[in-house]
Scaffold this motif. Structure first.
Motif, short mmCIF file in Angstrom:
data_model
loop_
_atom_site.label_atom_id
_atom_site.label_comp_id
_atom_site.label_asym_id
_atom_site.label_seq_id
_atom_site.Cartn_x
_atom_site.Cartn_y
_atom_site.Cartn_z
N GLY A 17 -4.40 7.82 5.01
CA GLY A 17 -4.54 7.22 3.56
C GLY A 17 -4.20 8.29 2.38
O GLY A 17 -4.84 8.19 1.47
N LEU A 18 -3.45 9.31 2.66
CA LEU A 18 -3.08 10.53 1.94
C LEU A 18 -2.44 9.82 0.54
O LEU A 18 -2.93 10.46 -0.63
CB LEU A 18 -2.16 11.43 2.45
CG LEU A 18 -2.54 12.07 3.43
CD1 LEU A 18 -1.78 13.45 3.76
CD2 LEU A 18 -4.02 12.83 3.13
N PRO A 19 -1.59 8.85 0.66
CA PRO A 19 -1.06 8.41 -0.61
C PRO A 19 -2.18 7.84 -1.64
O PRO A 19 -2.02 7.96 -2.61
CB PRO A 19 -0.18 7.30 -0.06
CG PRO A 19 0.13 7.72 1.26
CD PRO A 19 -1.02 8.04 1.78
N GLY A 20 -3.17 7.45 -1.20
CA GLY A 20 -4.11 6.96 -1.90
C GLY A 20 -5.09 7.90 -2.52
O GLY A 20 -6.10 7.62 -3.57
N ILE A 21 -5.10 9.11 -2.31
CA ILE A 21 -5.82 10.42 -2.79
C ILE A 21 -5.34 10.81 -4.13
O ILE A 21 -6.09 10.82 -5.08
CB ILE A 21 -5.96 11.46 -1.67
CG1 ILE A 21 -6.94 10.90 -0.26
CG2 ILE A 21 -6.82 12.43 -2.46
CD1 ILE A 21 -6.84 11.95 0.52
N SER A 22 -4.01 10.98 -4.20
CA SER A 22 -3.34 11.55 -5.35
C SER A 22 -2.10 11.30 -5.36
O SER A 22 -1.39 10.93 -4.66
CB SER A 22 -3.79 13.14 -5.28
OG SER A 22 -2.88 13.60 -4.45
N GLY A 23 -1.27 11.44 -6.78
CA GLY A 23 0.15 11.47 -6.73
C GLY A 23 0.80 12.59 -5.85
O GLY A 23 1.71 12.36 -5.60
N ARG A 24 0.36 13.58 -5.83
CA ARG A 24 1.06 14.65 -5.12
C ARG A 24 1.11 14.18 -3.76
O ARG A 24 2.11 14.40 -3.12
CB ARG A 24 0.17 16.08 -5.27
CG ARG A 24 1.05 17.06 -4.54
CD ARG A 24 0.36 18.32 -4.43
NE ARG A 24 -0.93 18.52 -3.71
CZ ARG A 24 -0.68 18.80 -2.39
NH1 ARG A 24 0.42 18.82 -1.91
NH2 ARG A 24 -1.94 18.83 -1.84
N LEU A 25 -0.08 13.88 -3.06
CA LEU A 25 0.05 13.64 -1.62
C LEU A 25 0.75 12.18 -1.51
O LEU A 25 1.40 12.00 -0.40
CB LEU A 25 -1.52 13.17 -1.19
CG LEU A 25 -2.20 14.57 -1.17
CD1 LEU A 25 -3.67 14.33 -0.87
CD2 LEU A 25 -1.76 15.43 -0.37
N ALA A 26 0.67 11.31 -2.44
CA ALA A 26 1.59 10.19 -2.26
C ALA A 26 3.34 10.73 -2.30
O ALA A 26 4.13 10.13 -1.59
CB ALA A 26 1.56 9.29 -3.52
N LEU A 27 3.54 11.42 -3.08
CA LEU A 27 5.02 12.26 -3.05
C LEU A 27 5.31 12.98 -2.01
O LEU A 27 6.42 12.58 -1.22
CB LEU A 27 5.13 13.26 -4.18
CG LEU A 27 6.24 14.19 -4.53
CD1 LEU A 27 7.55 13.21 -4.48
CD2 LEU A 27 6.24 15.05 -5.49
N VAL A 28 4.31 13.82 -1.51
CA VAL A 28 4.46 14.48 -0.12
C VAL A 28 4.54 13.66 1.20
O VAL A 28 5.41 13.74 1.71
CB VAL A 28 3.36 15.49 -0.06
CG1 VAL A 28 3.20 15.89 1.63
CG2 VAL A 28 3.38 16.41 -1.14
N THR A 29 3.62 12.53 1.00
CA THR A 29 3.92 11.56 2.14
C THR A 29 5.10 10.99 2.33
O THR A 29 5.82 10.45 3.25
CB THR A 29 2.79 10.56 1.90
OG1 THR A 29 1.21 11.25 2.19
CG2 THR A 29 2.65 9.61 3.21
N ALA A 30 5.58 10.20 0.89
CA ALA A 30 6.73 9.69 0.99
C ALA A 30 8.00 10.58 1.18
O ALA A 30 8.93 10.32 1.80
CB ALA A 30 6.94 9.13 -0.38
N GLY A 31 7.97 11.78 0.77
CA GLY A 31 8.94 12.67 0.95
C GLY A 31 9.06 13.23 2.65
O GLY A 31 10.33 13.34 2.98
N ALA A 32 7.67 13.35 3.05
CA ALA A 32 7.91 13.53 4.44
C ALA A 32 8.44 12.49 5.44
O ALA A 32 9.14 12.60 6.43
CB ALA A 32 6.47 13.87 5.10
N ALA A 33 8.26 11.28 4.84
CA ALA A 33 8.59 10.18 5.52
C ALA A 33 10.20 10.06 5.52
O ALA A 33 10.95 9.73 6.39
CB ALA A 33 7.83 8.82 5.16
N ALA A 34 10.64 10.31 4.46
CA ALA A 34 12.32 10.41 3.89
C ALA A 34 12.98 11.42 4.98
O ALA A 34 13.85 11.14 5.56
CB ALA A 34 12.55 10.66 2.73
N ILE A 35 12.34 12.54 4.87
CA ILE A 35 12.88 13.83 5.61
C ILE A 35 12.70 13.31 7.17
O ILE A 35 13.91 13.47 7.99
CB ILE A 35 11.94 14.96 5.65
CG1 ILE A 35 12.16 15.67 4.09
CG2 ILE A 35 12.44 16.09 6.41
CD1 ILE A 35 11.14 16.59 3.67
N ALA A 36 11.87 12.69 7.68
CA ALA A 36 11.75 12.32 9.28
C ALA A 36 12.62 10.70 9.47
O ALA A 36 12.95 10.60 10.52
CB ALA A 36 10.60 12.23 9.56
N ALA A 37 13.03 10.35 8.31
CA ALA A 37 13.63 8.63 8.79
C ALA A 37 15.19 8.96 9.19
O ALA A 37 15.57 10.12 9.01
CB ALA A 37 13.89 8.17 7.13
#
Length: 987
Positions: free
Chosen positions: A768-788
């Motif tokens: 649930g990192l995206p729900g903690i903060s905007g930075r963690l939402a960005l980092v989670t989405a960015g990491a998902a894009a890098i690994a996609a």
């Protein structure tokens, strides 16, 4: 006989200090320049100058400096001092200064010769006309100056006798063109017979704050902290006081180094500055002066209450006329001493009995002000007294609630000193030790207080207060997390710890235990914490539970907990307790909410800078530093880290020092300074590993992982990042696991570990990192894009860039844009790639992230647009070739010649030859500056050389855009965004 200063004579220290050299003077550059100019004037055409300044300010030193300069230039210097006991002897001063010239009076005309002989006591005769005598003095000086310039130097002019002063005043106005100079020094506030109206005057002011601190630092390099601030405050820039007061500190210390007395005792030399003026006051005036000095606030209503039968203003009038004090706002009744040394002189000159009586009178007058009354009662009580000790303990609690950590600490120590019973004395000393270590920055003193507490009460060892205080010392000074944890858990879980009725002590112990567990980063420590919490019979305040949850496992913070934390942060600026502020701010940092705490943190930092809550200020600086790093204020981040390290060194806080090393290491890693990263990582690791402080070990892992990513060493980056949090799992009890998830995913993908990368992205989402903060939402989405996969990456990157508030985290956002630009370039969408690469380059350049900027610049060049990179390029050598660009970019990431050769199938010698040409073209001499040179702006062509017909020319320089040019890019990107889209390849 008047002193003749010979050539080469040494000059001056400070105040009336022993002679030294003018080079030893601190903060007197302006005065020395003016005096040298004056001496040059005297050598050619004579003149007068009067120095004016308070006692001890350094007038004598400056006189000696001028005298030495004059002597070195060939002048005859005649030096005399006014002496108070000779002020009634006519012509004593004149006789003293002119005595070395009397042998020349034979060359004067008879009238002048006789006048000098009679006036100076060398012969008998009729009374001399004053004007004739004055003319004779002037004639004698002019005759002496016919062979070489003459400079009269008169110190303490205010004490020169009336007759001599009048003669010197006459002469002073007639020196122009004579090669005779008169340089004198006088104190303000004294009636002087020397009429100096209209004469040139140089006011010698006290030293400014920086010069005062520098002077003390030269002579007393070990003086620091609260003691240094006391000296600086009481001296108020007076050089003599700055050199004399430190010696008084040893006499004013209370137990364990505490400084209970507000007024420092004075040395004899300092007492002499104002002692005679105070002694001349009538006895009732001196009593009121003592009341005013001890009251300290200048409140005349308090003085009237303390001396109800006296006419206070009438009795203070003699002191006001003598310029010892001033009465301000007569309607409101404010009194202030002209200088803190006058106040100290009054106190030092009183007997102990007089001081006790004055404190007792002030305590009676302050019945409506319990804190001030308690302190005066304490000073009026020479023997232990439980009633007064209890009043001071109450004062300490009130002081701490309003944020006065030092006041609370000093009140507790004084309360313990006045406590007759050993158990209460030990308890109060333990509380003082805790406040000193946890808030006030008195770490060293806290350890001494604990020793005293155990001597007073051997049964104290197992108490909550003693355990919390000892653990603060063990944690902050020694980093001994294991012993600190054992002490706290034992005290909290014992019967005494649960049922002694002191809930505040319990909560403080729990706060300390949380910090110990946080620094240790070991699951078994947190398990013991939770076990201790489960045994408590005392209901926990909601904030205590919240902080425990966020500190222990921020990755799994519930929405309810985050909502409560947001509410607390919203009102934090109203909080006055620095401990509460920094504890909430640290929790906020773990979940990216520290920015909301900045308004509350800065007052804590300022208070610590002034010697208040130093420990809280250090933690506040840690939070501000790390928030600065996340939000892109890297210059402030670096300066605050440097300040924090200096404070840690001054106060002995080794554990917190590692936090500031961490900040410096992150900045160095992001900016490509691998040598500094290695040095700091080694320092942190060598400190943390023997102590079992795993969270501190992670500091080193984090910076080395980031540095490895910057230079393209993805295997090393993966190993370091996964040591903090294994792939596929967000480690609990590891706050840095929320700092490195994108690092781990990017390193895993680039090192051929895509499965591990995907597993970690899944764990980030599941936690649930995206729900903690905007930075963690960005980092989670960015990491998902890098690994996609390639066919789904673009949508994933767009999702990351669409995160609300992503621009608040510039470095993370720029990294996402850089990888997105790389993906788009590989997908042959060059125009769109440039948009993201330009934005990333702009951010990296602003932050000074050289290896990242070099990579963005290289990617821009690879979009098919020729780039001229080097700001320091040798234009005559031509631009870098494509192959040279490639080699330079790899070298800028930190790869060796051999590693570059292996990638490009060259020998290391060939790579070296290429780099030699690259250095010449870029105008550099070392690969240390290669990344900066690659990312620097290109040379600007002249207007005639620019092509206005196409956006392609503008694009060709983007790869080298740098700090100076980047400020204009936003408008240009918007202007050319349409053209960029039009140019996107369609094949």
């Amino acid at each position: 006989m008047a002193r003749q200063i010979s050539k080469g004579a040494a000059v001056a220290g400070h105040g009336s200090a022993p002679p030294g050299t003018t080079e030893a003077l601190v903060g007197r550059d302006r005065e020395l320049v003016l005096l040298r100019s004056y001496v040059d004037q005297v050598l050619g055409r004579g003149g007068v100058l009067v120095l004016s300044g308070e006692p001890g300010v350094g007038k004598s030193v400056l006189l000696n400096a001028a005298a030495t300069a004059a002597t070195a230039a060939g002048a005859l210097v005649l030096h005399s001092d006014g002496v108070e006991f000779r002020a009634d002897l006519s012509f004593a001063g004149l006789n003293h200064v002119l005595e070395p010239l009397l042998h020349e009076h034979e060359g004067l005309d008879p009238v002048h010769r006789e006048a000098l002989t009679v006036a100076l006591g060398a012969g008998d005769g009729a009374p001399v006309d004053r004007l004739v005598l004055y003319g004779a003095v002037l004639a004698l000086l002019r005759r002496a100056a016919s062979s070489r310039p003459v400079l009269l130097v008169i110190d303490d002019l205010q004490w020169v006798d009336r007759a001599s002063a009048a003669a010197l005043a006459f002469v002073a106005r007639r020196l122009t063109g004579s090669r005779v100079g008169l340089l004198a020094a006088s104190r303000p506030g004294f009636e002087s017979f020397f009429e100096r109206a209209g004469l040139p005057e140089l006011t010698v002011s006290p030293l400014d704050d920086s010069a005062a601190a520098a002077l003390v630092g030269i002579h007393f390099p070990l003086l620091a902290g609260q003691e240094l601030r006391r000296v600086l405050a009481q001296a108020r820039g007076n050089p003599l006081a700055l050199l004399e007061l430190p010696a008084a500190l040893g006499d004013s210390r209370g137990g364990a180094g505490v400084l209970p007395s507000e007024v420092l005792p004075l040395s004899r030399r300092l007492r002499d500055l104002y002692g005679s003026r105070v002694a001349e006051m009538p006895a009732p005036t001196r009593r009121l002066l003592l009341l005013a000095a001890l009251e300290g606030g200048g409140d005349l209503s308090v003085l009237r209450a303390a001396a109800p039968s006296e006419d206070v203003l009438a009795l203070l009038a003699p002191a006001e006329r003598a310029q010892l004090l001033r009465i301000e706002h007569r309607g409101l009744g404010r009194l202030s001493f002209h200088h803190p040394l006058i106040r100290a002189t009054v106190v030092s000159g009183a007997t102990s009995s007089q001081r006790l009586d004055a404190h007792q009178a002030l305590a009676k007058a302050l019945t409506g002000k319990p804190d001030r009354r308690a302190w005066h009662l304490a000073e009026a009580t020479p023997d232990p007294d439980e009633q007064v000790a209890a009043l001071l303990e109450d004062t300490a609690h009130r002081a701490r609630r309003r944020g006065d950590a030092v006041g609370a600490f000093n009140a507790l120590v004084r309360s313990a000193d006045l406590t007759p019973g050993p158990a209460d004395r030990g308890r109060r000393l333990a509380v003082a030790a805790f406040v000193g270590a946890d808030v006030a920055g008195e770490l060293r003193t806290a350890a001494e207080l604990l020793v005293e507490a155990r001597r007073a009460d051997p049964e104290l060892r197992g108490s909550l207060r003693a355990a919390a205080a000892a653990s603060q010392v063990l944690l902050n000074r020694d980093g001994d997390v294991t012993t600190a944890h054992r002490l706290l858990v034992g005290a909290i879980t014992t019967r005494d710890g649960r049922s002694d009725g002191d809930d505040e002590a319990l909560f403080e112990a729990l706060c300390t235990l949380r910090r110990v567990c946080l620094c240790a980063g070991r699951p078994e420590f947190w398990d013991a914490y939770q076990a201790a919490m489960s045994q408590l019979t005392v209901p926990m305040p909601p904030l205590q539970e919240l902080l425990g949850d966020v500190y222990s496992d921020p990755a799994r913070s519930s929405p309810a907990a985050l909502g409560l934390l947001d509410a607390v942060i919203h009102d934090l600026h109203r909080e006055t307790d620095p401990s509460r502020i920094e504890r909430v701010a640290m929790a906020a940092l773990f979940v990216d909410r520290a920015t909301g705490c900045r308004a509350a943190l800065w007052p804590v930092v300022e208070d610590g800078r002034e010697g208040g809550a130093v420990t809280s200020a250090l933690i506040a600086l840690v939070v501000l530093c790390l928030d600065d790093f996340l939000t892109g204020r890297w210059d402030e981040c670096g300066s605050l880290a440097k300040e924090g390290l200096a404070l840690c060194e001054d106060h002995g806080y080794q554990m917190l020092a590692q936090q500031f090393h961490r900040v410096q290491g992150l900045l160095a890693a992001a900016r490509g300074d691998d040598d500094t990263v290695r040095e700091l990582a080694q320092t942190i690791t060598e400190w943390a590993v023997p102590r079992g402080a795993r969270t501190v070990e992670h500091f080193a892992r984090h910076m080395t992982a980031l540095a490895a990513l910057g230079r393209g060493d993805h295997d090393a980056a993966y190993l370091d990042a996964s040591a903090i949090s294994p792939s596929g799992r967000l480690a609990s009890h590891a706050p840095l696991a929320l700092w490195v998830p994108m690092d781990l995913v990017q390193a895993a993908v680039r090192s051929g570990r895509r499965a591990e990368a995907l597993a970690h992205v899944a764990a980030m989402r599941q936690t649930g990192l995206p729900g903690i903060s905007g930075r963690l939402a960005l980092v989670t989405a960015g990491a998902a894009a890098i690994a996609a996969p390639e066919d789904r990456a673009a949508d994933a990157f767009e999702e990351a860039l669409a995160v609300p508030g992503a621009e608040r985290w510039p470095f993370d956002l720029a990294r996402v844009r850089l990888v997105y630009g790389q993906h788009l370039r590989r997908a042959r969408a060059a125009g769109e790639a440039r948009t993201h690469l330009v934005a990333a380059l702009k951010t990296f350049r602003r932050l000074g992230a050289a290896p990242w900027a070099a990579r963005a610049a290289e990617e821009l060049r690879a979009t098919g647009r020729h780039a001229t990179w080097g700001a320091h390029q040798d234009l005559g050598a031509g631009p870098l070739t494509e192959q040279e660009h490639q080699i330079a970019a790899l070298a800028a990431t930190g790869l060796s010649n051999k590693q570059i050769g292996e990638r490009l199938f060259f020998s290391h010698r060939t790579v070296g030859a290429h780099l030699h040409r690259i250095f010449r073209k870029l105008g550099i001499t070392s690969r240390v500056t290669l990344g900066e040179a690659l990312a620097a702006p290109p040379p600007q062509p002249s207007r005639a050389e620019r092509s206005p017909t196409s956006s392609q020319t503008w694009l060709s320089g983007l790869a080298g855009v740098g700090r100076e040019a980047i400020g204009e890019l936003d408008d240009e990107v918007a202007q050319f965004s349409g053209a960029l889209d039009d140019e996107r390849p369609t094949e």
